[in-house]
Structures are given as C-alpha cells and as structure tokens.
Write an enzyme that holds these catalytic residues in place. Structure first.
Site, PDB file in Angstrom:
ATOM      1  N   HIS A 143     -37.612  45.458  83.121  1.00  0.00           N
ATOM      2  CA  HIS A 143     -37.287  47.066  83.268  1.00  0.00           C
ATOM      3  C   HIS A 143     -36.267  47.200  84.230  1.00  0.00           C
ATOM      4  CE1 HIS A 143     -40.853  48.177  80.861  1.00  0.00           C
ATOM      5  NE2 HIS A 143     -41.710  47.886  81.784  1.00  0.00           N
ATOM      6  N   ASP A 180     -43.573  41.216  75.909  1.00  0.00           N
ATOM      7  CA  ASP A 180     -44.331  42.206  76.892  1.00  0.00           C
ATOM      8  C   ASP A 180     -44.425  43.534  75.885  1.00  0.00           C
ATOM      9  OD1 ASP A 180     -44.492  42.821  79.883  1.00  0.00           O
ATOM     10  OD2 ASP A 180     -44.335  44.493  78.828  1.00  0.00           O
TER      11      ASP A 180
HETATM   12  C1  3YP Z   1     -45.048  50.768  84.487  1.00  0.00           C
HETATM   13  C2  3YP Z   1     -45.942  52.255  84.713  1.00  0.00           C
HETATM   14  C3  3YP Z   1     -46.670  52.434  83.901  1.00  0.00           C
HETATM   15  C4  3YP Z   1     -46.654  51.238  82.778  1.00  0.00           C
HETATM   16  C5  3YP Z   1     -46.053  50.181  83.569  1.00  0.00           C
HETATM   17  C6  3YP Z   1     -45.408  49.068  82.958  1.00  0.00           C
HETATM   18  C7  3YP Z   1     -45.389  47.854  83.676  1.00  0.00           C
HETATM   19  C8  3YP Z   1     -45.005  46.782  82.713  1.00  0.00           C
HETATM   20  O1  3YP Z   1     -45.969  45.933  82.402  1.00  0.00           O
HETATM   21  N1  3YP Z   1     -43.842  46.502  82.003  1.00  0.00           N
HETATM   22  O2  3YP Z   1     -43.471  45.311  81.579  1.00  0.00           O
HETATM   23 ZN    ZN Z   2     -45.404  45.141  80.302  1.00  0.00          ZN
END
Ligand code: 3YP
Ligand code: ZN
Length: 371
Positions: A143, A180
């Site tokens: 992310h 993912d």
């Molecule tokens: C971040 C806030 C709610 C969902 C979360 C996702 C984290 C994750 O596993 N990203 O691949």
């Molecule tokens: Zn994730």
C-alpha cells in the site's frame, strides 16, 4: 530445485503497539485497548511452522540486509524517508502516514530490513544462488506510495525490489502478481506510467484502500495496459481464484513475457481471515502458487520472488504459507489439519458474479484476445 527462505526474528519486533484492531484505542469512542491487527503472530507462527514441520531443512536460508537510501529513494520521496527516520528516533515511535500504520522506536531500521530482504531475495534468484525465494517480512509494503506509508505499510518492499532489479541488475521486464486480498495500490502507482513492470492485483472488490483497484485502472501514458485489476466479489473461494489465475493472471503474465516474477503474497484472502470475506484454503494457495511457478517456468526459468504482505488469522495463515513454500520447493511435509473442514464449506465453486468480472478482465489482455 533450491528455494530461498528469508525470515528474521526482528521482523516480529516491528511494534504496532496497543490498538483496537485497526484504530488507536479511544475510550470516549468505545474503542477498548487491544492489539493491532498487524501484529507479529501470523508471521512468527508461519516461520515456526516452517521450522517445526522440518520444511526448513529443504530450504536455503537467506539473510536480510537493510535497504539503502538509494534503493528506497527509487520509489519514495526524500521527505517520506526523512519523516520515517525522524519519527523512528522518538521513544514512542510514529506512524507511516495514515494514522493506522504505527511503528515503534527503531521501526525505520526494521522497515529498511523488510525492503532489503526482498532486494536480497531478488539478488539471490538473479545470481542463481536459488531458483525461487520467499521473503517472510514485516512490515508489509504493497500500500505504501511515494510520499507516504498506508494500510500498515511503511516502504513499498516489492516496488523497491522491482526498481532495484531494473536499475542495478538490468532486468528489463518484471511482472508483479499481488494476491493479497487488498488492492496493491502502492506497487501499481510506482509503475503506473511505465511499460517495464506489469502489475496485476487480484483483490476483494473495494475493501482497501477505499475506491481503489477498479477494473478500469489500466495504467496511463506509456504504461497504458500495463496495470491490471481484478476486483472479485466477496465470498470468492478456491474455484474463483483458480479461474482468475487461468483466465487472467497467467495469460497476462505470459503475454507480457517477464524476465522475473514478483508476488505480493498476502494470506488475507484466506477462508478464516478476519479482515476480508474471501474463502481461499491452503489448497487454493498451493494451486495459485503452482500456476505462477508454471508461467514463470515458461517465461523466465522459474525466477519467482514472493514477498509476504497481509494475512491476519494467526492459526490458519501458517498452513497457507506452508502450502506456498511446499509448492515452491517441491517438498511436502505436512497436511493442513483444517482442510477437511474448510474445503467442505459451500461457496468454493465459481459463481456467476465472479465469472463476470473475470471475463471482463480477461478481454482486456490483448494477446489473450481470441485465443
Ligand atoms: C488496512 C485498514 C483496513 C484494512 C487494512 C488492510 C491491510 C492489509 O492487509 N493490506 O494488504
Ligand atoms: Zn491485505
């Protein structure tokens, strides 16, 4: 066949602290203090199963190193790196940028080690020290965007490794497959306007980030057509995941013809995951791994590097991860004790809504048209 495996205990020391799951605790809002969703346990227990099952004896252990400024700055702004470093010096640490991605004192060096671990796995595969490799890292990375971390990620581990392979190792074409359950927005953004890196993200439709990873996000400029998104409906199981691999992911990678395949390997599409609503079992993860390995065999002598991302069920992630490592190494050591239960759940067969989005994504692959 030699499979590289990289884990370091300090990945478990990346401190996301006391939280109410994804949010900072806040009694006035009713948020009772608990643990952060992204804590050490899923990854630590995956590693311990690799050791206790004996699979570790069939893997080539790799050691991480910290990603350098130069490596990080191929993907991130100097401001982002400087802010992470300075917050990391604070006794209470800091946050990667969105208020839900905390790290403790010294967290910057662990995040550097996670990114450097994927770089090292790429180097090990390109050097021929191993055939393929798995980096079991924390914090995750897919992310993180140029100017900020987000969604529990600090630096874009996979993007940094891909940029390294391009800039230093002269690898021309890289395919990133992100399974993912959340959209691999950061990796996509890093290569959105270029044709050297194909990013393919298979995720649950509109979960995280909000309104990200739509079917019509296809890249721009010279990168038009070199980003692919398959936003699957909630409830997709092993059948839907196999179908998306066979109809979209594998044909797209094959048409692209990469010299290296990177996988953002999250296990939060797993059937027992608390953060998403998909139904993939350890057999599903084994099967999608075999699909990726097969197309990489055809395109690039099997050069695959996987980097661990999400996955939040501490009891089930280890069996999914073990299945992936078994497939990569060609060695089977253990049956998944949950499999008789979870593979019997209704919903694994391909459903019409899944077939519809998969078909809509498939027609976007030029080389797959009419074939
Ligand atoms: C971040 C806030 C709610 C969902 C979360 C996702 C984290 C994750 O596993 N990203 O691949
Ligand atoms: Zn994730």
């Amino acid at each position: 066949m030699a499979t590289g495996y990289l884990y370091h205990e300090v990945f478990g020391w990346h401190d996301t602290g006391s939280h109410a799951g994804a949010f900072p605790s806040n009694p006035a809002a009713g948020l009772q203090p608990f643990i952060h969703m992204e804590n050490a346990e899923t990854k630590r227990r995956f590693h311990e199963l690799v050791v206790v099952s004996g699979l570790i004896d069939h893997l080539v252990r790799l050691a991480p190193r910290q990603a350098t400024d130069e490596e990080i700055l191929r993907v991130h702004t100097a401001e982002h790196l400087a802010r992470i470093e300075s917050e990391s010096e604070q006794p209470k640490g800091g946050d990667a940028g969105d208020g839900i991605s905390p790290f403790g004192q010294g967290g910057a060096s662990i995040a550097r080690l996670a990114a450097g671990a994927v770089v090292e796995c790429v180097d090990a595969v390109l050097d021929g020290r191993v055939d393929n490799a798995y980096a079991l890292v924390r914090p995750p990375g897919h992310h993180a965007i140029a100017s900020s971390g987000m969604g529990f990620c600090i630096f874009g581990n996979v993007a940094i490794a891909a940029a390294h392979a391009r800039a230093v190792r002269g690898v021309e074409r890289i395919a990133v497959v992100d399974w993912d359950v959340h959209h691999g927005n950061g990796t996509q953004a890093a290569f959105y306007d270029g044709s050297d890196v194909l990013t393919v993200s298979v995720h649950q439709d509109n979960v995280f980030p909000p309104d990200s990873g739509r079917l019509d996000e296809r890249g721009e400029g010279a990168g038009a057509g070199y980003a692919l998104n398959i936003p699957l409906p909630p409830g997709t199981g092993d059948g839907g995941y196999l179908h998306v691999m066979d109809e979209v992911v594998v044909p797209a990678v094959r048409a692209f013809g990469p010299d290296l395949v990177l996988v953002a390997s999250g296990f939060d599409a797993g059937v027992m995951d608390p953060l998403a609503r998909q139904m993939v079992t350890s057999e599903g993860f084994r099967a999608i791994t075999e699909r990726v390995l097969a197309v990489a065999d055809d395109c690039c002598a099997g050069r695959v590097v996987m980097s661990h991302e999400g996955g939040y069920n501490p009891v089930y992630v280890p069996f999914c991860g073990l299945a992936v490592l078994e497939a990569m190494s060609g060695v089977r050591v253990l049956e998944d004790p949950f499999l008789p239960l979870v593979s019997g759940f209704a919903g694994h067969d391909l459903k019409p809504a899944e077939a519809e989005v998969i078909a809509a994504a498939a027609v976007q692959i030029p080389a797959a048209e009419g074939s």
